[in-house]
Design an enzyme around this catalytic site. Structure first.
Site, PDB file in Angstrom:
ATOM      1  N   ASP A 186       0.806  -1.222   0.000  1.00 37.68           N
ATOM      2  CA  ASP A 186       0.000   0.000   0.000  1.00 37.68           C
ATOM      3  C   ASP A 186       0.837   1.268   0.000  1.00 37.68           C
ATOM      4  O   ASP A 186       0.368   2.326   0.408  1.00 37.68           O
ATOM      5  CB  ASP A 186      -0.927  -0.003   1.215  1.00 37.68           C
ATOM      6  N   LYS A 203      -6.682  -0.389   6.352  1.00 36.28           N
ATOM      7  CA  LYS A 203      -5.571  -0.072   7.237  1.00 36.28           C
ATOM      8  C   LYS A 203      -5.491   1.431   7.456  1.00 36.28           C
ATOM      9  O   LYS A 203      -5.729   2.206   6.521  1.00 36.28           O
ATOM     10  CB  LYS A 203      -4.256  -0.567   6.622  1.00 36.28           C
ATOM     11  N   GLU A 235      -3.474   0.386  13.480  1.00 34.35           N
ATOM     12  CA  GLU A 235      -2.003   0.449  13.440  1.00 34.35           C
ATOM     13  C   GLU A 235      -1.459   1.662  14.191  1.00 34.35           C
ATOM     14  O   GLU A 235      -1.306   2.745  13.632  1.00 34.35           O
ATOM     15  CB  GLU A 235      -1.501   0.484  11.988  1.00 34.35           C
ATOM     16  N   GLU A 243       1.771   2.832  15.267  1.00 31.57           N
ATOM     17  CA  GLU A 243       3.199   2.508  15.123  1.00 31.57           C
ATOM     18  C   GLU A 243       4.060   3.411  15.997  1.00 31.57           C
ATOM     19  O   GLU A 243       3.991   4.638  15.896  1.00 31.57           O
ATOM     20  CB  GLU A 243       3.653   2.643  13.668  1.00 31.57           C
ATOM     21  N   LYS A 263      -2.157  -4.006  14.242  1.00 33.98           N
ATOM     22  CA  LYS A 263      -0.860  -3.983  13.552  1.00 33.98           C
ATOM     23  C   LYS A 263       0.097  -3.085  14.344  1.00 33.98           C
ATOM     24  O   LYS A 263       0.213  -1.892  14.079  1.00 33.98           O
ATOM     25  CB  LYS A 263      -1.002  -3.475  12.111  1.00 33.98           C
ATOM     26  N   SER A 269       2.483  -8.382   8.916  1.00 35.73           N
ATOM     27  CA  SER A 269       1.909  -7.498   7.898  1.00 35.73           C
ATOM     28  C   SER A 269       3.076  -6.642   7.418  1.00 35.73           C
ATOM     29  O   SER A 269       3.251  -5.495   7.832  1.00 35.73           O
ATOM     30  CB  SER A 269       0.787  -6.630   8.486  1.00 35.73           C
ATOM     31  N   TYR A 311       4.923   7.655   4.813  1.00 36.76           N
ATOM     32  CA  TYR A 311       4.608   7.206   3.461  1.00 36.76           C
ATOM     33  C   TYR A 311       3.194   7.602   3.085  1.00 36.76           C
ATOM     34  O   TYR A 311       2.429   8.015   3.939  1.00 36.76           O
ATOM     35  CB  TYR A 311       4.784   5.683   3.313  1.00 36.76           C
TER      36      TYR A 311
END
Length: 376
Positions: A34, A147, A188, A190, A230, A301, A376
């Site tokens: 992605d 996501k 997610e 992170e 995630k 993932s 990203y």
């Protein structure tokens, strides 16, 4: 005490749970394909390839058309908007190819990280506006999970309570909108590997962040059986002078999860967080071999940690398509083994048709994929 308004019907809950379980079937993980156009520009520039739509499409085709064994290793593929609607050379949509192999299609739905005012350089993630309409369309077009990535960073002053609370609530709002539209949300949060913090500090922050996330999910009446998590693995900062064993990383990671993630969550699909391909696999394997009780599936993932060697093997040359697919299949297979706690680094997986360049592939698998302040 507030009361819960009806959120999902029993039929909706059943569908969401079945999708989540299908993605993380034993031995299966997720290919995160992605990357945005900007992120692909960075990847392609590293191998001297121009960032055109056709080059991006052809590279994705390499991953999507790998041989049939992929369906035993990959349970879901996360697409970027552009990629969801792309097709192979013969016009077959990518989404049709993976669905024929019983692989679930997913979609990245956030609109990127933006500064969070009132903090020391922290961020939140945008994209809630119009999300319900986008989810409805993506569901119609074949996507069954989504996501959304939030980013936190460890430093002397971060993550702040404000950043943790804001990102937890954004993830909960996103999850609620997804579930209303029949889409399984991958949550997610992170924590970046930037910095020189040790393992203990990362574990502490990970527990605080995950605790806040599950509090927010509860507040928003999220159906946990129809979600996936995630997170980052608990690792020391990239600049930490102390080196830790995979077993130490595994114990810290599983302990953090046991303290914060309800058993109702079907699976935890780790991001690789800039680890080398081999490092991510070895740590995932150690996590699954950890003797502590683990009520969830613990799998992968991975984006960079599944693709880096394949991207190098391709190098922008159509003639290298098979070589790139062989390398991709090898990484998918070893991570499948690691998700079962059965990976032995000394044993070569049974990737058929692999030619020369094995040494180069091994070197690529051990290259650090760390990018400072990764976005990203």
């Amino acid at each position: 005490m507030t009361h819960q308004a009806p959120a999902l019907t029993p039929e909706q809950k059943k569908e969401l749970n079945e999708i989540a379980l299908q993605i993380i079937s034993p031995g299966k993980g997720i290919l995160a394909a992605d990357e945005s156009v900007g992120s692909m520009a960075k990847r392609l520039t590293q191998i001297g390839v121009e960032n055109t739509e056709e080059n991006r499409r052809f590279y994705r085709q390499i991953l999507m058309t790998a041989d049939d064994r992929v369906k035993t290793f990959i349970g879901g593929v996360i697409f970027f908007h552009e990629t969801l609607y792309q097709a192979t050379d013969d016009g077959t949509p990518f989404i049709n190819i993976i669905k024929e192999r019983n692989i679930v299609a997913g979609i990245k739905v956030d609109k990127g990280v933006v500064p969070l005012a009132g903090t020391n350089g922290e961020s939140t993630t945008q994209g809630l506006d119009g999300l319900a309409e986008r989810c409805a369309q993506y569901k119609k077009d074949g996507a069954d999970f989504a996501k959304w990535r939030c980013v936190l960073k460890i430093s002397a002053t971060t993550p702040s309570a404000l950043a943790i609370l804001e990102n937890a609530n954004v993830l909960a709002r996103y999850a609620s909108i997804c579930q209303q539209n029949g889409i399984v949300p991958i949550v997610e949060p992170e924590i970046l590997p930037d910095g020189e913090h040790d393992l203990k500090k990362c574990q502490y922050v990970t527990e605080k962040v995950l605790g806040a996330v599950y509090k927010a999910l509860s507040d928003h009446h999220i159906y946990l059986e129809g979600t996936l998590l995630k997170p980052n693995m608990v690792t020391p900062g990239h600049s930490c002078p102390t080196k830790y064993s995979p077993e130490e990383i595994a114990t810290a990671t599983v302990t953090a999860l046991r303290r914060t993630v309800p058993p109702a969550v079907p699976g935890v699909t780790f991001l690789s967080g800039g680890q080398s391909e081999e490092e991510a696999t070895v740590n995932l394997n150690a996590i699954n071999k950890c003797p502590l009780s683990k009520p969830w599936a613990l799998t992968f993932s991975f984006g960079r940690a599944l693709q880096a060697s394949a991207l190098n093997a391709w190098g922008g040359e159509k003639d290298n398509m098979q070589a790139a697919q062989d390398v991709f299949m090898k990484r998918a297979e070893v991570n499948s083994l690691a998700s079962l706690g059965k990976y032995e680094p000394s044993i070569e997986p049974s990737t058929e048709g692999e030619g020369g360049g094995e040494g180069e592939g091994e070197d690529a698998a051990n290259q650090s994929l760390y990018i400072e302040d990764h976005a990203y």
